[in-house]
Motif scaffolding. Structure first.
Motif, mmCIF file in Angstrom:
data_model
loop_
_atom_site.group_PDB
_atom_site.id
_atom_site.type_symbol
_atom_site.label_atom_id
_atom_site.label_comp_id
_atom_site.label_asym_id
_atom_site.label_seq_id
_atom_site.Cartn_x
_atom_site.Cartn_y
_atom_site.Cartn_z
ATOM 1 N N THR A 29 16.008 -10.542 -11.717
ATOM 2 C CA THR A 29 16.248 -10.096 -10.143
ATOM 3 C C THR A 29 17.485 -10.259 -10.277
ATOM 4 O OG1 THR A 29 15.459 -12.393 -9.534
ATOM 5 C CG2 THR A 29 13.732 -10.479 -8.886
ATOM 6 N N SER A 30 18.395 -9.389 -9.388
ATOM 7 C CA SER A 30 19.980 -9.539 -9.124
ATOM 8 C C SER A 30 20.163 -10.690 -8.536
ATOM 9 C CB SER A 30 20.719 -8.065 -8.845
ATOM 10 O OG SER A 30 19.913 -7.416 -7.541
ATOM 11 N N LEU A 31 19.079 -10.914 -7.457
ATOM 12 C CA LEU A 31 19.693 -12.289 -6.606
ATOM 13 C C LEU A 31 19.986 -13.448 -7.675
ATOM 14 C CD1 LEU A 31 20.262 -13.214 -4.079
ATOM 15 C CD2 LEU A 31 18.295 -12.472 -3.286
ATOM 16 N N ARG A 32 19.048 -13.373 -9.066
ATOM 17 C CA ARG A 32 19.259 -14.762 -9.807
ATOM 18 C C ARG A 32 17.261 -15.646 -8.952
ATOM 19 N NH1 ARG A 32 20.003 -11.273 -13.200
ATOM 20 N NH2 ARG A 32 21.785 -11.057 -14.098
ATOM 21 N N VAL A 33 17.606 -15.673 -8.231
ATOM 22 C CA VAL A 33 16.271 -16.219 -7.684
ATOM 23 C C VAL A 33 14.713 -16.083 -7.969
ATOM 24 C CG1 VAL A 33 18.253 -17.243 -6.281
ATOM 25 C CG2 VAL A 33 15.642 -15.427 -5.448
ATOM 26 N N GLY A 34 13.929 -16.890 -7.982
ATOM 27 C CA GLY A 34 12.478 -16.548 -8.434
ATOM 28 C C GLY A 34 11.735 -17.325 -9.790
ATOM 29 N N GLY A 35 10.346 -17.638 -9.775
ATOM 30 C CA GLY A 35 9.747 -18.308 -10.646
ATOM 31 C C GLY A 35 8.900 -17.438 -11.155
ATOM 32 N N ARG A 36 8.471 -17.607 -11.960
ATOM 33 C CA ARG A 36 7.111 -17.290 -13.494
ATOM 34 C C ARG A 36 6.133 -17.022 -12.813
ATOM 35 N NH1 ARG A 36 7.621 -20.666 -18.666
ATOM 36 N NH2 ARG A 36 10.280 -21.491 -17.821
ATOM 37 N N PRO A 37 5.404 -15.450 -13.034
ATOM 38 C CA PRO A 37 3.875 -15.234 -12.754
ATOM 39 C C PRO A 37 2.966 -15.735 -13.231
ATOM 40 C CG PRO A 37 5.176 -13.596 -14.300
ATOM 41 C CD PRO A 37 6.235 -14.788 -13.896
ATOM 42 N N LEU A 73 13.410 -10.276 -2.990
ATOM 43 C CA LEU A 73 13.168 -11.773 -3.462
ATOM 44 C C LEU A 73 12.500 -13.142 -3.335
ATOM 45 C CD1 LEU A 73 14.889 -14.569 -1.860
ATOM 46 C CD2 LEU A 73 13.985 -13.226 0.331
ATOM 47 N N VAL A 74 12.026 -13.516 -4.675
ATOM 48 C CA VAL A 74 11.351 -14.073 -5.246
ATOM 49 C C VAL A 74 11.167 -15.499 -4.913
ATOM 50 C CG1 VAL A 74 9.888 -14.025 -6.863
ATOM 51 C CG2 VAL A 74 10.785 -12.263 -7.215
ATOM 52 N N SER A 75 10.026 -16.138 -4.361
ATOM 53 C CA SER A 75 9.930 -17.076 -4.088
ATOM 54 C C SER A 75 10.010 -18.194 -5.359
ATOM 55 C CB SER A 75 9.035 -17.334 -3.218
ATOM 56 O OG SER A 75 7.468 -17.595 -4.259
ATOM 57 N N ASP A 76 10.489 -19.821 -5.207
ATOM 58 C CA ASP A 76 10.546 -20.338 -6.501
ATOM 59 C C ASP A 76 9.421 -20.530 -6.905
ATOM 60 O OD1 ASP A 76 13.510 -20.530 -5.697
ATOM 61 O OD2 ASP A 76 13.302 -21.710 -4.358
ATOM 62 N N GLY A 77 8.975 -21.286 -7.857
ATOM 63 C CA GLY A 77 8.204 -22.081 -8.390
ATOM 64 C C GLY A 77 6.917 -20.665 -8.896
ATOM 65 N N ARG A 78 5.507 -21.076 -8.972
ATOM 66 C CA ARG A 78 4.721 -19.712 -9.622
ATOM 67 C C ARG A 78 4.638 -19.231 -8.185
ATOM 68 N NH1 ARG A 78 -1.606 -20.405 -9.067
ATOM 69 N NH2 ARG A 78 -1.984 -19.137 -10.128
ATOM 70 N N VAL A 79 4.733 -17.698 -9.256
ATOM 71 C CA VAL A 79 4.164 -16.505 -8.509
ATOM 72 C C VAL A 79 2.542 -15.926 -8.536
ATOM 73 C CG1 VAL A 79 4.885 -13.816 -8.323
ATOM 74 C CG2 VAL A 79 6.277 -15.558 -8.655
ATOM 75 N N GLU A 80 1.808 -15.956 -7.916
ATOM 76 C CA GLU A 80 0.511 -16.055 -8.519
ATOM 77 C C GLU A 80 -0.110 -14.473 -9.544
ATOM 78 O OE1 GLU A 80 -2.191 -17.312 -4.948
ATOM 79 O OE2 GLU A 80 -4.012 -16.855 -6.387
ATOM 80 N N GLY A 81 -0.939 -14.376 -9.793
ATOM 81 C CA GLY A 81 -1.299 -13.086 -10.659
ATOM 82 C C GLY A 81 0.294 -12.549 -11.373
ATOM 83 N N ALA A 82 -0.481 -11.565 -11.570
ATOM 84 C CA ALA A 82 0.994 -10.543 -12.415
ATOM 85 C C ALA A 82 1.167 -9.158 -11.943
ATOM 86 C CB ALA A 82 -1.110 -9.973 -13.485
ATOM 87 N N ILE A 83 2.172 -9.156 -12.684
ATOM 88 C CA ILE A 83 3.845 -8.790 -12.593
ATOM 89 C C ILE A 83 3.526 -7.004 -13.377
ATOM 90 C CG2 ILE A 83 5.697 -8.182 -12.650
ATOM 91 C CD1 ILE A 83 5.723 -10.370 -10.748
ATOM 92 N N LEU A 84 3.725 -6.066 -13.200
ATOM 93 C CA LEU A 84 3.800 -5.302 -14.402
ATOM 94 C C LEU A 84 5.189 -4.211 -13.633
ATOM 95 C CD1 LEU A 84 1.425 -1.671 -14.246
ATOM 96 C CD2 LEU A 84 4.128 -2.138 -14.344
#
Ligand code: EPU
Length: 303
Positions: A29-37, A73-84
């Protein structure tokens, strides 16, 4: 059309892919924040994308769609579920009256090509980063042009899993709003107009680019404008101007700051977390509410 491609061990592979460091949404992400799905899918075709959607639905796994990650804007830590992620769904087919292009193609490249190809509006959209799918989904644009100016059809997979081409109707796309919520955009069709000269299109591009460079923080790590422009008695008001007049331009919180160039941009100065950005958003909302009685609404999508 319904798709039944079987992807053996697809979830295991998608979980392994998600484990890798480049899967972290901070890197996508361009904002460079966020955890892993939990799972990451990167189909290269519309048919494979449809299979992923079907499979997630059958397994009851929540699924989110990721384009270029420029308005997110993606939250820190685990991102629940799947990303396509759609960035591998790429194609480019120029016809005499239309251009067919994949969701994963680069929008800035299309904007440059639009000068030669005579696509209305798009040469007025330089400096808008993202994938074609993402900018169509958000109906991105600005004062010199908007994606919807020349969009005639959208290829998509709808909420019921149907793969289809939607012919754009008046009202389908509005101010940072489209009817494609809940759908995966897999491609787009833009019309060409042979009355537009190359020189005219190039002039529009240069003018828009110059204006953009002067008024927006183009090289900062940001998600573009954070808030929508709210309605006012005399039409829309600039959220950037309201935040500026509330005295917040340049305000820093943790590793995040309100851009000193345009107050509707939040910049990541390096080590910002999603929490820093969220706290800055809350502060802006509170100040603008107290000062002007205006409720700012997020333009960026928040996961
Ligand atoms: N202004 C300030 N201070 C600021 C920012 C703006 O005083 O910090 C003033 C400007 O000087 C100008 C007025 O506010 O007089 C309007 O500013 P601008 O022309 O930059 O337009 P905007 O309404 O703030 C919108 C879009 C931008 C788009 C520009 C140009 C939204 C939320 N923003 O900004 O879109 O690039 O117009 O067309 O609709 C985006 O959506 O991500 C985005 C950046």
């Amino acid at each position: 059309m319904r798709c039944h491609v079987v992807l053996p061990n697809a979830f295991v592979e998608a979980a392994e892919r998600a484990e890798r460091s480049e899967a972290a949404l901070r890197r996508r992400t361009s904002l460079r924040v966020g955890g892993r799905p939990d799972f990451l899918f990167e189909p290269a075709t519309e048919a494979d994308a449809a299979a992923v959607i079907e499979m997630c639905r059958e397994a009851g796994v929540p699924l989110r769609f990721l384009g270029g990650g420029y308005n997110l804007l993606v939250s820190d830590g685990r991102v629940e579920g799947a990303i396509l992620a759609t960035r591998r769904i790429k194609y480019f087919d120029v016809q005499p009256e239309q251009v067919h292009i994949g969701a994963g193609n680069s929008f800035p490249t299309l904007v440059k090509d639009a000068i030669e190809l005579g696509i209305p509006g798009l040469p007025g959209c330089p400096g808008i980063p993202g994938t074609v799918g993402g900018v169509v989904f958000m109906n991105a644009g600005g004062r010199f042009g908007t994606v919807s100016d020349a969009l005639t059809a959208v290829r998509l997979i709808d909420g019921d899993g149907n793969v289809r081409e939607h012919q754009v109707q008046p009202g389908d796309l509005g101010y940072r709003r489209t009817i494609f919520d809940g759908c995966l955009v897999t491609g787009a069709v833009f019309r060409r107009d042979d009355r537009i000269t190359r020189a005219e299109a190039a002039r529009l591009y240069e003018e828009a680019m110059e204006w953009k460079r002067a008024t927006q923080p183009m090289s900062a790590k940001s998600a573009g404008c954070i808030f929508k422009n709210p309605d006012g008695p005399d039409g829309p008001r600039s959220a950037g101007r309201l935040i500026d007049e509330a005295g917040l331009k340049g305000h820093e919180l943790g590793g995040a700051r309100i851009s000193p160039v345009h107050a509707n941009f939040i910049e990541n100065l390096g080590g910002a977390t999603a929490l820093d950005v969220q706290e800055l958003i809350d502060l802006v909302r509170e100040r603008v509410r107290t000062r002007f009685g205006v409720e700012l609404e997020l333009e960026v999508r928040s996961w």
